[in-house]
Write an enzyme that holds these catalytic residues in place. Structure first.
Site, PDB file in Angstrom:
ATOM      1  N   ASN A 124      -0.303   4.458  -0.085  1.00  0.00           N
ATOM      2  CA  ASN A 124      -0.972   5.676   0.374  1.00  0.00           C
ATOM      3  C   ASN A 124      -1.742   5.744   1.698  1.00  0.00           C
ATOM      4  O   ASN A 124      -2.464   6.629   2.187  1.00  0.00           O
ATOM      5  CB  ASN A 124      -1.952   6.219  -0.866  1.00  0.00           C
ATOM      6  N   ASP A 135      -9.279 -16.600 -16.326  1.00  0.00           N
ATOM      7  CA  ASP A 135      -9.754 -17.175 -15.036  1.00  0.00           C
ATOM      8  C   ASP A 135     -10.916 -17.968 -15.648  1.00  0.00           C
ATOM      9  O   ASP A 135     -11.601 -17.720 -16.474  1.00  0.00           O
ATOM     10  CB  ASP A 135     -10.270 -16.140 -14.296  1.00  0.00           C
ATOM     11  N   HIS A 179      -3.699 -17.247  -5.067  1.00  0.00           N
ATOM     12  CA  HIS A 179      -4.656 -16.469  -4.390  1.00  0.00           C
ATOM     13  C   HIS A 179      -5.667 -16.952  -3.829  1.00  0.00           C
ATOM     14  O   HIS A 179      -6.837 -16.796  -3.133  1.00  0.00           O
ATOM     15  CB  HIS A 179      -5.007 -15.336  -5.184  1.00  0.00           C
ATOM     16  N   ASP A 180      -5.831 -18.574  -4.280  1.00  0.00           N
ATOM     17  CA  ASP A 180      -7.226 -19.220  -4.095  1.00  0.00           C
ATOM     18  C   ASP A 180      -6.810 -20.457  -3.140  1.00  0.00           C
ATOM     19  O   ASP A 180      -7.818 -21.418  -2.725  1.00  0.00           O
ATOM     20  CB  ASP A 180      -7.763 -19.980  -5.458  1.00  0.00           C
ATOM     21  N   ASP A 237      -4.322   3.849   2.818  1.00  0.00           N
ATOM     22  CA  ASP A 237      -5.787   3.482   3.013  1.00  0.00           C
ATOM     23  C   ASP A 237      -5.927   2.137   3.240  1.00  0.00           C
ATOM     24  O   ASP A 237      -7.040   1.616   3.500  1.00  0.00           O
ATOM     25  CB  ASP A 237      -6.425   3.821   1.599  1.00  0.00           C
ATOM     26  N   GLU A 240      -7.121 -21.334 -16.248  1.00  0.00           N
ATOM     27  CA  GLU A 240      -7.472 -21.774 -15.015  1.00  0.00           C
ATOM     28  C   GLU A 240      -8.310 -23.113 -15.705  1.00  0.00           C
ATOM     29  O   GLU A 240      -9.629 -22.825 -15.851  1.00  0.00           O
ATOM     30  CB  GLU A 240      -7.999 -21.097 -14.202  1.00  0.00           C
ATOM     31  N   ASP A 249       0.967  -1.266   0.137  1.00  0.00           N
ATOM     32  CA  ASP A 249      -0.006   0.056   0.089  1.00  0.00           C
ATOM     33  C   ASP A 249       1.035   1.439   0.144  1.00  0.00           C
ATOM     34  O   ASP A 249       1.682   1.403   1.022  1.00  0.00           O
ATOM     35  CB  ASP A 249      -0.931   0.085   1.274  1.00  0.00           C
ATOM     36  N   ASP A 261      -4.552 -10.783 -15.499  1.00  0.00           N
ATOM     37  CA  ASP A 261      -5.527 -11.683 -15.000  1.00  0.00           C
ATOM     38  C   ASP A 261      -6.895 -11.105 -15.653  1.00  0.00           C
ATOM     39  O   ASP A 261      -7.250 -10.269 -15.305  1.00  0.00           O
ATOM     40  CB  ASP A 261      -5.596 -11.837 -13.601  1.00  0.00           C
ATOM     41  N   ASP A 319      -1.861  -1.187  -3.945  1.00  0.00           N
ATOM     42  CA  ASP A 319      -2.134  -0.504  -5.079  1.00  0.00           C
ATOM     43  C   ASP A 319      -0.900  -0.596  -6.131  1.00  0.00           C
ATOM     44  O   ASP A 319       0.080  -1.235  -5.705  1.00  0.00           O
ATOM     45  CB  ASP A 319      -2.356   0.931  -4.900  1.00  0.00           C
TER      46      ASP A 319
END
Length: 561
Positions: free
Chosen positions: A23, A199, A331-332, A25, A256, A21, A98, A29
């Site tokens: 910034n 995907d 990520h899964d 928040d 995938e 990150d 992706d 990003d």
């Protein structure tokens, strides 16, 4: 064997929301990614796979796209993306996007129009059906639990969603949909992106007529993968995509494609098929799930014999015919060191062993952010700490079924997709150096011990083991193109194989558990001169020429002559 850049490349997957990150928040990003390009280059990466950064309501962490041509404001602007592309290319790094082609967000303009009325010109952009006797149009079950059908009150019809109800499936039998997607893909390629991870690409074609799945138990909904996965027309659609768009560019593509074996995979990646460069296989990802992979949350023990059999089939079937995509995490999926290794006493040793395995198989290796420092599964105290829609749906469904809460949470801690989505652990400062604000999902509590800064400083770290392996792979073509041959197929603890290219040969010896098995040199191997290229333990000054005992999770790679 035809040599190509994407076969020789190493890919690093970035989940932007959790990477860095810039910034404050609490959400990673694009500027954060740019700030870490030198780190990735130093690691030895060639390609960055960026998870979806398109405009999205975020119902499924960006895999519900509302505008394919816009960057989600949480991640930055299109100017930021153009700068990322420029800075990556300046360092010799490539960018792989992706891309979700099976479905959109329910906030996509196409779907807003489609649901507005039955006679809207875009009605058939999606899959709509009337109910049957007050029930769903068919009995297919969603990947995220419940029916694939969602009732829409305005038109009194149902739309299909294989995933969340906020992710309606596109109708690939509509030529206008297909050409609209082609146009969008070409737009990104003209920008200069270097490839796509497609995907859920195996699902873009559904069985004609959308028939009911076999339902011997008369359940309201049942798994129906055979009616929407890997159907024959998928190959026709992919060949057309290749012919009309992709082949005009020097890019890499990976699909995938769950639910297939290596023989079926060749229908996608065979050298003469002209569809995809490689696909992600899932057979090894379902080893620890009950019902042959259909029950993700029902745990079972796996054996090394099963794992060797699966991986060896893929290695040998695709050799000289297609190409593998090798991975242990994404990520899964749960963190590899927690799933296939030992994330406690032998975290460092087992993470190095697994890295040695992945980077010495034939195929393009994929490293998920944090694997290179041995990041682990997270163990949140409460379900309220989890963010993943699949996890939350499972928790609710399990409660309705009366499943004991401790069993439900144990399954979630082992298998939730949020295990991979906790913030990247950059250092031991507050929030692991990921953000100066409050992160969108809690940081793993072990960040003070497990982080990039300490790993870079430690010459014996997991990070430096990855660096050495990636450097060896770049230097020695046998790591990339060598033919795989399994040795000791019935050994329950050791995974041993060779890689051979012309007169070059590697021997890889892996101890997959915390025991101390003995490796016996065969006459052939005993008589070969051998050079140790890399190991995760310091070797003794002298060893018996006939055998040696391996230490827990030990890994060795020899060059034989």
């Amino acid at each position: 064997m035809n040599s190509t850049w994407w076969k020789e490349a190493a890919v690093y997957e970035i989940y932007p929301a959790s990477f860095k990150d810039s910034n404050g928040d609490g959400i990673g990003d694009l500027k954060g990614v740019i700030s870490k390009l030198d780190y990735l280059k130093e690691l030895g990466i060639d390609v960055l796979w960026i998870c979806p950064i398109y405009q999205s309501p975020g119902e499924d962490n960006g895999y519900d796209i509302s505008d394919y041509y816009a960057i989600n404001s949480e991640f930055g602007t299109m100017e930021d993306f153009d700068n990322l592309l420029k800075e990556a290319h300046a360092r010799g790094l490539k960018i792989m996007m992706d891309l979700v082609l099976n479905h959109t967000s329910d906030q996509h303009p196409w779907f807003i129009e489609s649901r507005s009325s039955k006679d809207n010109p875009k009605r058939s952009y999606y899959i709509w059906r009337e109910g049957v006797n007050g029930m769903y149009p068919n009995n297919w079950e969603s990947y995220f639990s419940g029916s694939v059908w969602e009732h829409d009150g305005k038109t009194d019809e149902y739309f299909m969603h294989l995933y969340s109800k906020h992710q309606p499936d596109l109708n690939w039998r509509n030529d206008e949909v297909v050409h609209g997607l082609y146009q969008m893909i070409r737009w990104w390629l003209e920008k200069g992106v270097d490839g796509f991870r497609f995907d859920a690409i195996a699902h873009i074609v559904k069985a004609k007529g959308l028939p009911n799945a076999n339902n011997p138990q008369h359940l309201p909904v049942v798994q129906a993968y055979q009616l929407f996965s890997n159907l024959e027309k998928v190959h026709l659609m992919l060949r057309k995509l290749n012919e009309e768009v992709l082949m005009d560019y020097d890019i890499m593509t990976v699909g995938e494609t769950s639910g297939l074996g290596p023989e079926q995979a060749l229908e996608y990646v065979g050298d003469k098929r002209h569809e995809l460069n490689m696909v992600f296989q899932f057979e090894h990802m379902t080893l620890d799930s009950a019902s042959n992979g259909t029950g993700k949350w029902e745990m079972r023990s796996w054996t090394l014999l099963e794992l060797k059999k699966i991986m060896s089939r893929w290695q040998t079937t695709l050799h000289n015919k297609g190409w593998n995509a090798n991975y242990l995490g994404n990520h899964d999926q749960p963190r590899p060191v927690s799933r296939f290794g030992n994330d406690q006493e032998y975290r460092v040793q087992s993470a190095k062993m697994l890295a040695t395995w992945m980077l010495t198989l034939e195929g393009t290796p994929y490293i998920y952010q944090g694997e290179e420092i041995g990041m682990c599964n997270v163990s949140y105290d409460s379900i309220s700490d989890y963010r993943d829609v699949e996890t939350l749906n499972f928790y609710e469904h399990a409660n309705l079924q009366g499943r004991p809460g401790d069993q439900t949470m144990a399954a979630i801690r082992a298998k939730s997709r949020d295990n991979a989505r906790t913030p990247m652990q950059w250092d031991d400062s507050a929030q692991a150096g990921f953000t100066t604000g409050e992160p969108w999902i809690k940081v793993n509590k072990n960040y003070e011990e497990v982080n990039v800064a300490s790993a870079v400083q430690d010459p014996d770290s997991i990070y430096h083991h990855y660096r050495k392996l990636l450097a060896l792979r770049k230097k020695n073509k046998v790591f990339v193109y060598g033919e795989y041959k399994l040795l000791l197929p019935l050994d329950p603890e050791l995974y041993v194989y060779t890689r051979t290219l012309n007169d070059e040969r590697l021997l890889i010896i892996l101890n997959f558990f915390d025991g101390t098995p003995v490796f016996q040199w065969s006459d052939e191997l005993k008589n070969a001169s051998r050079e140790l290229l890399i190991a995760n333990y310091e070797l003794p000054a002298e060893e018996d020429k006939n055998m040696f005992m391996l230490r827990p999770y030990e890994a060795r790679v020899y060059k034989l002559t």
